[in-house]
Design a protein around this motif. Structure first.
Motif, mmCIF file in Angstrom:
data_model
loop_
_atom_site.group_PDB
_atom_site.id
_atom_site.type_symbol
_atom_site.label_atom_id
_atom_site.label_comp_id
_atom_site.label_asym_id
_atom_site.label_seq_id
_atom_site.Cartn_x
_atom_site.Cartn_y
_atom_site.Cartn_z
ATOM 1 N N LEU A 63 -15.191 15.887 -55.634
ATOM 2 C CA LEU A 63 -14.131 16.492 -54.819
ATOM 3 C C LEU A 63 -13.540 15.479 -53.837
ATOM 4 N N LYS A 64 -14.398 14.660 -53.253
ATOM 5 C CA LYS A 64 -13.912 13.641 -52.315
ATOM 6 C C LYS A 64 -13.068 12.590 -53.037
ATOM 7 N N SER A 65 -13.476 12.221 -54.255
ATOM 8 C CA SER A 65 -12.739 11.196 -55.000
ATOM 9 C C SER A 65 -11.343 11.678 -55.382
ATOM 10 N N THR A 111 -13.842 29.429 -55.046
ATOM 11 C CA THR A 111 -14.892 28.506 -55.483
ATOM 12 C C THR A 111 -14.320 27.430 -56.402
ATOM 13 N N LEU A 112 -14.465 26.176 -55.994
ATOM 14 C CA LEU A 112 -13.985 25.044 -56.786
ATOM 15 C C LEU A 112 -15.032 24.571 -57.780
ATOM 16 N N LEU A 113 -16.265 24.518 -57.319
ATOM 17 C CA LEU A 113 -17.364 23.936 -58.093
ATOM 18 C C LEU A 113 -18.635 24.656 -57.671
ATOM 19 N N ALA A 145 -20.669 23.602 -62.709
ATOM 20 C CA ALA A 145 -19.401 23.579 -63.429
ATOM 21 C C ALA A 145 -18.275 23.622 -62.409
ATOM 22 N N LEU A 146 -17.179 22.964 -62.721
ATOM 23 C CA LEU A 146 -16.001 23.028 -61.853
ATOM 24 C C LEU A 146 -14.824 23.534 -62.673
ATOM 25 N N ARG A 149 -8.618 25.636 -60.629
ATOM 26 C CA ARG A 149 -8.871 25.814 -59.192
ATOM 27 C C ARG A 149 -8.691 24.490 -58.442
ATOM 28 N N ILE A 150 -9.160 23.414 -59.048
ATOM 29 C CA ILE A 150 -9.018 22.096 -58.426
ATOM 30 C C ILE A 150 -7.542 21.765 -58.235
#
Length: 334
Positions: free
Chosen positions: A64-66, A192-194, A217-218, A222-223
């Protein structure tokens, strides 16, 4: 199932997998929950140590940070072992029986079938009732409680901020012990993203031996929604960078090798194979919104050169073949 059917556990004591693909939901689609969706998942089978739980969670945080996301939080919970859950389930059933009529129709059925699912309900009145119920974390046995606290301590030591959630049950009943969710603050109910956790009994339930496992799982859609909310969706480039033109079939191998070399260097390109005139090829380049066109004829091949045409200004340049990549890179920056 594939892990069990192929008896992978006999070939290696620890297995690490990742997958990606399209999936389909049976239930009614909602905002953020489409009928077809795309998912990326990670699984580790064979380790029971809390450090692997922390590793999996930290991998999710790193992903998520990347992507540049910031407006999310990590919720960490535990549903304990099956014995913990059964005791807590009976306790919650008795608590809810007294106020069953205040619940939504779905949760009224859940009180009988699986009262823990009330913690996953999105109806506001049920969420308020659930928030006042005792914490699952207080009902954990010594072993499950120690596992949870160890994972939390590891995350703290690695600088991964998280909140110990008292009722994080997830929507699937095979989870045991650790559960976690990365939630975005701007996506409403479907935030919920992941998400994932530990499922130490699943392999055995599928017909295999008892093997500890965890993963996540992601949801790719949503991302994308989260990236859009934060204004961080990457810019989609329209058209191509370079169109390669050639005068006759004699120059086709030369043109093809040049196009291949450009693609290897990360420069998007295309060419035509229908033996059209240079004029027609340049029209095709313009239609494809190419920024530059490369023109190759008999003279260019003899001299080891390429004629580069700027499709915006109409300027043309004679460039040595071994210098063309650097020339294109500089020209594409303008």
């Amino acid at each position: 199932r594939a892990y069990v059917e192929e008896k992978i556990y006999k070939k290696e004591s620890v297995s690490r997998f990742f997958y990606r693909g399209a999936f389909f939901r049976y239930e009614r689609p909602q905002a953020g929950r489409e009928r077809e969706f795309h998912q990326i998942g990670v699984e580790v089978l064979g380790y029971a140590h809390p450090f692997i739980d922390a590793e999996i969670i930290m991998l999710g945080d790193l992903i998520l940070k990347s992507l540049g996301l910031q407006n999310y939080s990590l919720e960490l919970g535990s549903v304990g072992c099956f014995k913990d859950r059964e005791k807590f389930r009976e306790f919650i059933r008795k608590e809810l029986a007294q106020i069953q009529e205040e619940l939504c129709a779905d949760c009224q059925r859940r009180v009988v079938k699986n009262p823990l699912r009330i913690f996953d309900c999105k109806v506001e009145k049920c969420k308020k009732i659930a928030s006042k119920l005792p914490s699952l974390l207080d009902a954990l046995c010594e072993r499950c409680g120690k596992h949870f606290e160890t994972v939390s301590e590891i995350l703290n030591s690695m600088g991964v901020k998280h909140h110990q959630h008292p009722h994080l049950v997830r929507g699937i009943d095979y989870y045991t012990s650790i559960t976690f969710e990365f939630q975005h603050k701007s996506l409403g109910a479907q935030n919920t993203l992941l998400a994932g956790g530990r499922y130490d009994q699943l392999v055995e339930e599928m017909g295999g031996p008892s093997i500890p496992a965890c993963g996540f799982a992601l949801g790719m859609e949503r991302i994308l929604l989260a990236l859009e909310e934060e204004g961080k969706l990457p810019e989609v480039k329209d058209g191509i960078e370079v169109f390669v033109c050639y005068i006759s079939e004699k120059e086709l191998p030369y043109a093809f090798s040049l196009l291949t070399a450009l693609r290897k260097e990360g420069i998007s390109g295309e060419m035509d194979y229908t033996r059209k005139s240079i004029k027609s090829q340049l029209k095709r380049a313009d239609k494809r919104k190419a920024k530059l066109s490369l023109i190759l004829g008999e003279e260019e091949v003899k001299k080891g050169e390429v004629t580069v045409r700027d499709m915006r200004s109409g300027e043309q340049f004679a460039v040595k073949k071994d210098e063309v990549v650097n020339f294109l890179r500089e020209r594409l920056k303008k």
